[in-house]
Design a protein around this motif. Sequence first.
Motif, PDB file in Angstrom:
ATOM      1  N   UNK A   1      -6.701  -0.858  -5.037  1.00 23.51           N
ATOM      2  CA  UNK A   1      -5.929  -0.764  -3.799  1.00 23.51           C
ATOM      3  C   UNK A   1      -5.516  -2.157  -3.332  1.00 23.51           C
ATOM      4  N   UNK A   2      -4.868  -2.188  -2.189  1.00 25.95           N
ATOM      5  CA  UNK A   2      -4.461  -3.452  -1.574  1.00 25.95           C
ATOM      6  C   UNK A   2      -4.873  -3.469  -0.108  1.00 25.95           C
TER       7      UNK A   2
ATOM      8  N   UNK B   1      -3.735  -2.917   7.158  1.00 27.77           N
ATOM      9  CA  UNK B   1      -2.792  -3.993   6.844  1.00 27.77           C
ATOM     10  C   UNK B   1      -1.414  -3.602   7.360  1.00 27.77           C
ATOM     11  N   UNK B   2      -1.243  -3.570   8.685  1.00 29.39           N
ATOM     12  CA  UNK B   2      -0.004  -3.028   9.270  1.00 29.39           C
ATOM     13  C   UNK B   2       1.259  -3.768   8.850  1.00 29.39           C
ATOM     14  N   UNK B   3       1.136  -5.035   8.502  1.00 26.30           N
ATOM     15  CA  UNK B   3       2.320  -5.783   8.079  1.00 26.30           C
ATOM     16  C   UNK B   3       2.550  -5.701   6.569  1.00 26.30           C
TER      17      UNK B   3
ATOM     18  N   UNK C   1      -0.834  -0.098  -7.077  1.00 26.16           N
ATOM     19  CA  UNK C   1      -1.007   1.354  -7.177  1.00 26.16           C
ATOM     20  C   UNK C   1       0.076   2.127  -6.425  1.00 26.16           C
ATOM     21  N   UNK C   2       1.247   1.508  -6.265  1.00 33.03           N
ATOM     22  CA  UNK C   2       2.359   2.162  -5.585  1.00 33.03           C
ATOM     23  C   UNK C   2       2.222   2.209  -4.078  1.00 33.03           C
ATOM     24  N   UNK C   3       1.303   1.398  -3.515  1.00 33.42           N
ATOM     25  CA  UNK C   3       1.054   1.388  -2.070  1.00 33.42           C
ATOM     26  C   UNK C   3       1.720   0.144  -1.480  1.00 33.42           C
ATOM     27  N   UNK C   4       2.469   0.331  -0.394  1.00 32.66           N
ATOM     28  CA  UNK C   4       3.200  -0.782   0.220  1.00 32.66           C
ATOM     29  C   UNK C   4       2.833  -0.913   1.698  1.00 32.66           C
TER      30      UNK C   4
END
Length: 513
Positions: free
Chosen positions: A224-225, A500-502, A510-513
């Motif tokens: 994840x990020x 990580x709202x920004x 993993x395709x998460x932005x």
Amino acid sequence: MSKLTALPKNVSEETMNKAIKEFVKILGADNVLIGAEEMVPYSKIMMAVDIKDHMPSLALQPSTKKEVVEIVKVCNKYVIPLWTFSTGKNMGYGTAAPAQKGSVILDLHKMNKIIEVNPDLCYAILEPGVTYQQLFDYIKEKGYKLWLSCPAPSAIASPVGNTMDRGVGYTPYGEHFMMQCGMEIVLADGTSFKTGMGGIENSTSWAVFKWGYGPSLDGIFTQSNYGICTKMGIWLMPEPPAFKPFCITFDKVEDVVEIVESLRPLRIANIIPNAFTIASTLYEAAGVVNRSDYVKGNRSITDEEIEKIKKDTGMGTWNVYAALYGTEEANELNWQIIKATLAKFKNAKFLTEKEMGHDPVFKYRSDLMKGHMTLQEFGLYNWRGGGGSMWFAPVSPAEGKHTLNQQALAKKIMNKYGFDYVAEFIVGWRDMHHIIDLLYDRNDPDQLKKAHDCYAELVHEFAKQGYGVYRTSSGFMDLVAETYGKDIHNVFQKIKRALDPKGILSPGKSGIY
């Protein structure tokens, strides 16, 4: 600043220059790397994408958690994306290249302290830059009777990095995330915390009890990020009194169905205590023979040519590797159970160190199964040449019926594009990973295009049949994420917005932005 190789999306050069001044104050100029020459180590890729679409803007090399915290605060202030890795040696899964162009690289390899190794409770606490080789050497120097579990190209990789990406190894401790205990995490706003028992001041149990109190959070930080791991506890395996590696070769393609059906019960019962590998002829031969001696041109290899390789090398169509760990008496008893279970295969060959001690492929497999350092798997890259490699890794239940189905589907798609089926199955307790190396020449534009399309087709067609990929490179993360559907992805995004709202930490992971 014209030296920048790329700019992040929606970030101006003026903003980047302000951030760079602050990065230099935190790290010193020597640890802020800018320019095309400095970006070379971070832009060497093996995946079939254009590096221009994954070019970082600059790289930062912190040495302490405090520096990581300060870097994250700057990135949060200026809304600059930060792509994090431990050593960046994840060759078939994207190396160091970020998913999003212009991201600032957070290279943690200088955070390489071995904080603790406990020989009695059999654990280590590590920073992310520690390599398997470094930990292996430390344990050997101290004389501790402890074994590591490591992935195939182990020496230059990071235990923390591999575990954060849910990598696997070949000993009984090979499910690496299962053997992780305790993380220290820096969040996008610069705050930090310890998972599990780590919240207790002067905790005595951080690296021995995984759960702590309340929700267990470690898993959401893998693949994840949501945060940056700056410390991790991992469990180590006590050295067994005896170790018996073995190989069993089989002649027929169809044998793989019954191999899985016969050995799965022994694996679940821990008679075979490690994940066993079923390697195809080409997977074993790729590192020790020359493709050009058997195949002319860019077409895929034929079954007849594979038979020639089998004859020349003595390898089987399938080559099963596993090991026994325990007393010599217990190992011998389990060895007899395994041989009796496979007695139905009249052409199977049962091989141990006695027969295979000097064989380089057997030695490589034996080293992996006792956690010794090896780089031999890199020999796969000589098979096709040209520096192109992408791991395609679908998962299925450990049932024989899935083997031939997957093998036929993969071979059909890969041969369509002119590539060879170079693969192995790794059978865990109840699951089976199908590890396929798509090898191609990155210097050939036609092969580059075909490799990209081939990988995309593999992802789509396997997903249609219920086979999901468990891991992929930074160039294909969106594609794989789509196959898992919107429901779970929406949850991933909600967690991302909360922590990580920004969206500054590793956008696109993993395709998460």
